[in-house]
Design a protein around this motif. Structure first.
Motif, PDB file in Angstrom:
ATOM      1  N   ASP A 171       0.830  -1.213   0.000  1.00 18.92           N
ATOM      2  CA  ASP A 171       0.000   0.000   0.000  1.00 18.92           C
ATOM      3  C   ASP A 171       0.865   1.264   0.000  1.00 18.92           C
ATOM      4  O   ASP A 171       0.566   2.231  -0.701  1.00 18.92           O
ATOM      5  N   CYS A 172       1.935   1.240   0.780  1.00 16.27           N
ATOM      6  CA  CYS A 172       2.846   2.397   0.832  1.00 16.27           C
ATOM      7  C   CYS A 172       3.533   2.599  -0.515  1.00 16.27           C
ATOM      8  O   CYS A 172       3.695   3.737  -0.976  1.00 16.27           O
ATOM      9  N   ARG A 173       3.936   1.512  -1.158  1.00 12.97           N
ATOM     10  CA  ARG A 173       4.562   1.609  -2.479  1.00 12.97           C
ATOM     11  C   ARG A 173       3.585   2.237  -3.481  1.00 12.97           C
ATOM     12  O   ARG A 173       3.960   3.102  -4.269  1.00 12.97           O
ATOM     13  N   GLU A 174       2.322   1.802  -3.430  1.00 14.29           N
ATOM     14  CA  GLU A 174       1.296   2.341  -4.333  1.00 14.29           C
ATOM     15  C   GLU A 174       1.061   3.837  -4.074  1.00 14.29           C
ATOM     16  O   GLU A 174       0.915   4.620  -5.011  1.00 14.29           O
ATOM     17  N   GLU A 175       1.014   4.221  -2.803  1.00 13.39           N
ATOM     18  CA  GLU A 175       0.830   5.634  -2.461  1.00 13.39           C
ATOM     19  C   GLU A 175       1.990   6.482  -2.984  1.00 13.39           C
ATOM     20  O   GLU A 175       1.778   7.572  -3.523  1.00 13.39           O
ATOM     21  N   HIS A 176       3.217   5.971  -2.832  1.00  8.59           N
ATOM     22  CA  HIS A 176       4.374   6.723  -3.316  1.00  8.59           C
ATOM     23  C   HIS A 176       4.426   6.760  -4.842  1.00  8.59           C
ATOM     24  O   HIS A 176       4.865   7.749  -5.435  1.00  8.59           O
ATOM     25  N   LYS A 177       3.950   5.710  -5.471  1.00 11.68           N
ATOM     26  CA  LYS A 177       3.868   5.691  -6.929  1.00 11.68           C
ATOM     27  C   LYS A 177       2.888   6.777  -7.397  1.00 11.68           C
ATOM     28  O   LYS A 177       3.179   7.530  -8.332  1.00 11.68           O
ATOM     29  N   GLN A 178       1.734   6.875  -6.730  1.00 16.12           N
ATOM     30  CA  GLN A 178       0.743   7.900  -7.063  1.00 16.12           C
ATOM     31  C   GLN A 178       1.289   9.297  -6.764  1.00 16.12           C
ATOM     32  O   GLN A 178       1.111  10.220  -7.545  1.00 16.12           O
ATOM     33  N   LEU A 179       1.975   9.449  -5.641  1.00 11.88           N
ATOM     34  CA  LEU A 179       2.582  10.730  -5.289  1.00 11.88           C
ATOM     35  C   LEU A 179       3.601  11.166  -6.340  1.00 11.88           C
ATOM     36  O   LEU A 179       3.650  12.337  -6.731  1.00 11.88           O
ATOM     37  N   ALA A 180       4.407  10.238  -6.835  1.00 13.77           N
ATOM     38  CA  ALA A 180       5.386  10.543  -7.884  1.00 13.77           C
ATOM     39  C   ALA A 180       4.682  11.007  -9.160  1.00 13.77           C
ATOM     40  O   ALA A 180       5.098  11.976  -9.796  1.00 13.77           O
ATOM     41  N   ALA A 181       3.585  10.326  -9.510  1.00 13.19           N
ATOM     42  CA  ALA A 181       2.828  10.700 -10.713  1.00 13.19           C
ATOM     43  C   ALA A 181       2.239  12.102 -10.566  1.00 13.19           C
ATOM     44  O   ALA A 181       2.302  12.922 -11.488  1.00 13.19           O
TER      45      ALA A 181
END
Length: 168
Positions: free
Chosen positions: A22-32
């Motif tokens: 979940d944290c990886r997904e959140e950071h992926k979205q934050l990067a986008a």
């Protein structure tokens, strides 16, 4: 932390296998989202001639405009030969002014004091030469004049793309 650093950090965390999914997904979205923000900042909304000259037009009561050397002037005090809008004779002046006001404002490349412009104009016999080829101008630049001048530009090019600023 800069926006570029935040993007790099978010991407690194999005790929980091030691943190939860979940944290990886959140950071992926934050990067986008950060990438989108960066792109938006770089695109910047272009200022129009109306935006740039609005205060001057209002203060001077320039309701009937001519365009001289990239800026608004009173039409009734300007010779048609001096107006930049005279080129397109297929349309009326009012339409051309309206189009000009909507166009993106193009900022002058060089800002000169009246003294600096007068000095450059005194070299009218050598307009085609580069600024750096004229020793007295280089010495003046070393003393603090001609602050933002590209030394590889020609005198003619500088004069064609300059505006007068207030004396320091």
């Amino acid at each position: 932390m800069t926006l570029d650093e935040a993007i790099i950090h978010a991407k690194e965390l999005a790929e980091n296998q030691s943190i939860c999914k979940d944290c990886r997904e959140e950071h992926k979205q934050l990067a986008a989202w950060s990438e989108e923000l960066k792109q938006y900042k770089e695109e910047k909304i272009q200022e129009t001639n109306l935006d740039h000259f609005q205060q001057e037009i209002l203060e001077k009561g320039l309701w009937n405009l001519a365009v001289v050397k990239g800026g608004p002037k009173r039409c009734d005090r300007t010779k048609c030969i001096d107006c930049e809008l005279r080129k397109d004779r297929s349309r009326g002046c009012h339409e051309k002014v309206m189009d000009w006001l909507k166009q993106p404002y193009i900022k002058s490349a060089y800002k000169l004091t009246k003294f600096e412009k007068d000095l450059l104009q005194s070299y009218s016999n050598i307009y085609k030469y580069k600024f750096k080829a004229i020793p007295v101008l280089i010495r003046m630049k070393e003393k603090g004049y001609f602050k933002d001048i590209n030394e590889d530009a020609t005198v003619k090019g500088i004069l064609a793309d300059c505006e007068i600023t207030e004396e320091d």
